[in-house]
Design a protein around this motif. Sequence first.
Motif, PDB file in Angstrom:
ATOM      1  N   GLU A  86     -79.557  -3.494 -97.124  1.00  0.00           N
ATOM      2  CA  GLU A  86     -79.753  -2.895 -98.439  1.00  0.00           C
ATOM      3  C   GLU A  86     -78.555  -3.221 -99.319  1.00  0.00           C
ATOM      4  O   GLU A  86     -77.397  -3.067 -98.892  1.00  0.00           O
ATOM      5  CB  GLU A  86     -79.911  -1.382 -98.308  1.00  0.00           C
ATOM      6  N   ARG A  87     -78.825  -3.678-100.505  1.00  0.00           N
ATOM      7  CA  ARG A  87     -77.756  -3.964-101.461  1.00  0.00           C
ATOM      8  C   ARG A  87     -77.377  -2.672-102.168  1.00  0.00           C
ATOM      9  O   ARG A  87     -78.237  -1.961-102.683  1.00  0.00           O
ATOM     10  CB  ARG A  87     -78.234  -5.001-102.476  1.00  0.00           C
ATOM     11  N   GLU A  88     -76.070  -2.369-102.194  1.00  0.00           N
ATOM     12  CA  GLU A  88     -75.627  -1.126-102.809  1.00  0.00           C
ATOM     13  C   GLU A  88     -74.373  -1.373-103.649  1.00  0.00           C
ATOM     14  O   GLU A  88     -73.623  -2.330-103.418  1.00  0.00           O
ATOM     15  CB  GLU A  88     -75.347  -0.066-101.744  1.00  0.00           C
ATOM     16  N   ILE A  89     -74.162  -0.507-104.614  1.00  0.00           N
ATOM     17  CA  ILE A  89     -73.007  -0.638-105.510  1.00  0.00           C
ATOM     18  C   ILE A  89     -71.751  -0.191-104.774  1.00  0.00           C
ATOM     19  O   ILE A  89     -71.679   0.925-104.248  1.00  0.00           O
ATOM     20  CB  ILE A  89     -73.210   0.200-106.786  1.00  0.00           C
ATOM     21  N   ARG A 115     -63.612  -3.896-114.680  1.00  0.00           N
ATOM     22  CA  ARG A 115     -63.044  -3.308-115.890  1.00  0.00           C
ATOM     23  C   ARG A 115     -64.044  -3.223-117.024  1.00  0.00           C
ATOM     24  O   ARG A 115     -63.909  -2.401-117.928  1.00  0.00           O
ATOM     25  CB  ARG A 115     -61.830  -4.126-116.333  1.00  0.00           C
ATOM     26  N   LYS A 116     -65.028  -4.092-116.983  1.00  0.00           N
ATOM     27  CA  LYS A 116     -66.038  -4.088-118.035  1.00  0.00           C
ATOM     28  C   LYS A 116     -67.223  -3.177-117.700  1.00  0.00           C
ATOM     29  O   LYS A 116     -68.198  -3.127-118.442  1.00  0.00           O
ATOM     30  CB  LYS A 116     -66.533  -5.508-118.279  1.00  0.00           C
ATOM     31  N   GLY A 117     -67.109  -2.493-116.572  1.00  0.00           N
ATOM     32  CA  GLY A 117     -68.174  -1.566-116.204  1.00  0.00           C
ATOM     33  C   GLY A 117     -69.337  -2.185-115.459  1.00  0.00           C
ATOM     34  O   GLY A 117     -70.351  -1.524-115.221  1.00  0.00           O
ATOM     35  N   LYS A 118     -69.180  -3.455-115.102  1.00  0.00           N
ATOM     36  CA  LYS A 118     -70.252  -4.099-114.353  1.00  0.00           C
ATOM     37  C   LYS A 118     -70.137  -3.746-112.870  1.00  0.00           C
ATOM     38  O   LYS A 118     -69.030  -3.725-112.315  1.00  0.00           O
ATOM     39  CB  LYS A 118     -70.186  -5.612-114.537  1.00  0.00           C
ATOM     40  N   PRO A 119     -71.249  -3.476-112.234  1.00  0.00           N
ATOM     41  CA  PRO A 119     -71.194  -3.072-110.826  1.00  0.00           C
ATOM     42  C   PRO A 119     -70.863  -4.237-109.896  1.00  0.00           C
ATOM     43  O   PRO A 119     -71.223  -5.385-110.157  1.00  0.00           O
ATOM     44  CB  PRO A 119     -72.612  -2.556-110.555  1.00  0.00           C
ATOM     45  N   ARG A 120     -70.122  -3.926-108.871  1.00  0.00           N
ATOM     46  CA  ARG A 120     -69.860  -4.868-107.796  1.00  0.00           C
ATOM     47  C   ARG A 120     -70.675  -4.416-106.582  1.00  0.00           C
ATOM     48  O   ARG A 120     -70.638  -3.248-106.215  1.00  0.00           O
ATOM     49  CB  ARG A 120     -68.372  -4.901-107.457  1.00  0.00           C
TER      50      ARG A 120
END
Length: 285
Positions: A190-193, A198-203
């Motif tokens: 399962e892919r999870e955050i 810094r720009k608020g994009k999820p990794r």
Amino acid sequence: MAYSANVLRVMIASPSDTIEARDAVETAIHGWNGANAQTKQTILQSWRWETSSVPILGGHPQSLINSQGVDESDIVFALFGSRLGSPTPDAVSGTVEEIERAIEQGKPVHLYFSTAQLPNDVDTAQLDGLRAFKSEISKRGLLGEFSNASQLEYEVWKAIEYDIANLSLGVPVLKAADRGVRFSVQPRQEREIRSYDRKGKPRYSTRHWLEITNDGGQDAEEVVFEPVGERISLHLATDGTPTTVHAGQTRLLNVVHSMGGGDPNILRIRWKENGENKDRDFHVG
């Protein structure tokens, strides 16, 4: 679709001059099965000595028919045309012996006598014996008659319905065979955050785990999970403590895949079943 059912053996007894009538009883049985077997959870199995008996030595033919046919049947249909049948060591005819034996065992016995025109070559001695038997047996219950095959089929169907209603069969139970311990393993991910930049994009990161199920009918005891190989890339989130996986239970086992391992991802499950050590390997990657 599979379904559970009570199976009743129905014996067809008669002298040799009632072949068409015997066929009519079997036709009625097959018809009843087709219309009712699934809804009433009951299957009727016809038994005729000429097609169902097993050839074997060791006794008088009639005694073997008794043990294979009468004793193992649940319902008996007896048919008569113009003959009483051949005598046996214990009765005036084989059919009469089968009737008496079934009555002694408390089984439903249905007697039907043909009213069709007698054949030109009728054996008068046999006919007299049949009439004497009918007169005597009529004092012990209700007798049925038939003039043709269609009428007999209807009478047999009616008798079957009566027997099914009075036998108190209950709901059949399909007994599952003991399958012991049977493991199955399914890899899941399962892919999870994981975090945000810094720009608020999820990794994102990917979580891996194994669904391990005991599909058998017996608990697996002292279960241990371990990866297999010298250069493994499969790492298990377990401390190796033996556990129990009950029948029908599913365990979730978190795993981590590392870089650099050259061996295929294989999970080995070890367990104890009926005091015996067992193991099985599963390819999980």
